[in-house]
Design an enzyme around this catalytic site. Structure first.
Site, PDB file in Angstrom:
ATOM      1  N   SER A 178      46.097  42.809  43.229  1.00 10.44           N
ATOM      2  CA  SER A 178      47.418  43.370  43.539  1.00 10.44           C
ATOM      3  C   SER A 178      47.745  44.403  42.463  1.00 10.44           C
ATOM      4  O   SER A 178      47.202  44.339  41.356  1.00 10.44           O
ATOM      5  CB  SER A 178      48.471  42.257  43.489  1.00 10.44           C
ATOM      6  OG  SER A 178      49.775  42.799  43.367  1.00 10.44           O
ATOM      7  N   TYR A 191      52.671  34.663  39.981  1.00  9.48           N
ATOM      8  CA  TYR A 191      51.863  35.559  40.821  1.00  9.48           C
ATOM      9  C   TYR A 191      51.203  36.646  39.967  1.00  9.48           C
ATOM     10  O   TYR A 191      49.987  36.879  40.050  1.00  9.48           O
ATOM     11  CB  TYR A 191      52.766  36.190  41.889  1.00  9.48           C
ATOM     12  CG  TYR A 191      52.048  37.077  42.881  1.00  9.48           C
ATOM     13  CD1 TYR A 191      51.413  36.533  43.998  1.00  9.48           C
ATOM     14  CD2 TYR A 191      52.016  38.466  42.730  1.00  9.48           C
ATOM     15  CE1 TYR A 191      50.760  37.345  44.927  1.00  9.48           C
ATOM     16  CE2 TYR A 191      51.373  39.284  43.651  1.00  9.48           C
ATOM     17  CZ  TYR A 191      50.753  38.716  44.750  1.00  9.48           C
ATOM     18  OH  TYR A 191      50.111  39.526  45.671  1.00  9.48           O
TER      19      TYR A 191
END
Ligand code: NAD
Length: 293
Positions: A178, A191
């Site tokens: 990401s 995350y």
């Protein structure tokens, strides 16, 4: 060594000998009948990637966690496009289930050629409110899950015959990370930590296995419209706020990631290992500096 002109000559030689259809098949890539394992392929980015490989004539192992209908719909599209495959339920954070999935892939196809390590979750919370379950849950799926799947893939790749110094790899791993492997994200510490971890997992592993002719890379998506963030892109106001962070001014689609994954898995990108490709419409370009430099 080939000069640029020689490549151009080869290309036009191809053009004079083959029909456009044959040419497109030759130039497509080498993925026909290759076996690709895609984790979390019942929805979103994983589904888009799995279908795209199906369109190349690949065999696709469609891993899913709980959405069997989604996985079946992925497989239907792979079959309709001329690919082969099967669906397999496994929690990527379970060592036993991951091993079972690879055993099934070996039974059906002999080995795998490419792993797309895609499965991932978000459990958002401010830092002081974050429970240990929220922390562990995300690390377990996003980081440990990617470790377990990559380890089984490497164990298979090293058993394959030598490819010598040809411009092709024995095996290929693509981690779906990401932009939050480099952009800090308040309220999402679990995350962002998992994705930062994937970045170093990818690079260290790439270094360890490069001499075995195994390639390992990351694709780091920006904002891609999937279930994981539908609360944002389905809400006009939140969508407008999000677009301020994207210089290219559109939200990405799973196909944007899928096209990159197919190329990165093919011999067209053979000299690339240990790298992260940001597919993010410029999100990592510090968009706040567009007018405030
Ligand atoms: P998604 O929710 O549609 O897909 C995630 C998939 O992972 C789902 O199919 C889910 O069932 C599966 N999954 C979750 N836990 C699992 C487990 N334990 N075992 C097996 N499968 C499991 O969301 P998405 O956006 O398609 O996310 C795919 C990947 O892309 C994730 O790793 C995510 O972090 C990453 N990503 C997404 C975006 C985005 O904007 N959508 C941006 C950056 C990175």
């Amino acid at each position: 060594m080939n000069s640029g002109n020689e490549y151009a000559n080869e290309h036009s030689a191809l053009a004079s000998v083959y029909s456009p259809n044959q040419r497109s098949r030759i130039m497509k890539n080498n993925l026909q009948k290759k076996t690709i394992l895609v984790t979390g392929a019942s929805s979103g980015i994983g589904q888009g990637i799995a279908i795209r490989f199906g369109q190349q004539g690949a065999n696709v192992v469609v891993n899913y966690h709980s959405d069997e209908e989604g996985a079946k719909s992925t497989l239907d599209k792979i079959n309709a496009a001329g690919g082969d495959g099967f669906i397999y339920q496994a929690d990527v954070s379970s060592e036993e289930e991951v091993k079972g999935m690879y055993e099934e892939a070996v039974k059906k196809y002999g080995s795998i050629d490419v792993l797309i390590n895609n499965a991932g979750i978000q459990k958002d919370s401010s830092f002081s409110e974050m429970t240990l379950d929220e922390w562990n849950g995300v690390i377990k799926t996003n980081l440990t899950g990617q470790f377990l799947c990559a380890r089984e893939a490497i164990r298979l790749f090293v058993q394959k015959p030598d490819v010598g110094n040809e411009a092709k790899a024995k095996g290929n791993i693509i981690f779906i990370s990401s932009v939050h492997d480099i952009i800090p994200w308040a309220g999402h510490v679990n995350y962002a930590s998992s994705k930062g971890g994937i970045s170093m997992l990818m690079k260290s592993l790439a270094l360890e296995v490069a001499q075995k002719k195994i390639r390992v890379n990351c694709i780091s998506p920006g904002a891609i419209a999937t279930d994981i963030n539908d609360d944002v892109w389905k809400d006009e106001q939140k969508k407008a706020e999000l677009l301020k962070l994207i210089p290219y001014k559109r939200i990405g689609q799973p196909e944007d990631i899928a096209k990159t994954a197919v190329w990165l898995a093919s011999d067209e990108s053979d000299y690339i290992t240990g790298t992260t490709i940001y597919v993010d419409g410029g999100m990592t370009l510090y968009p706040g500096f567009l007018e405030n430099g």
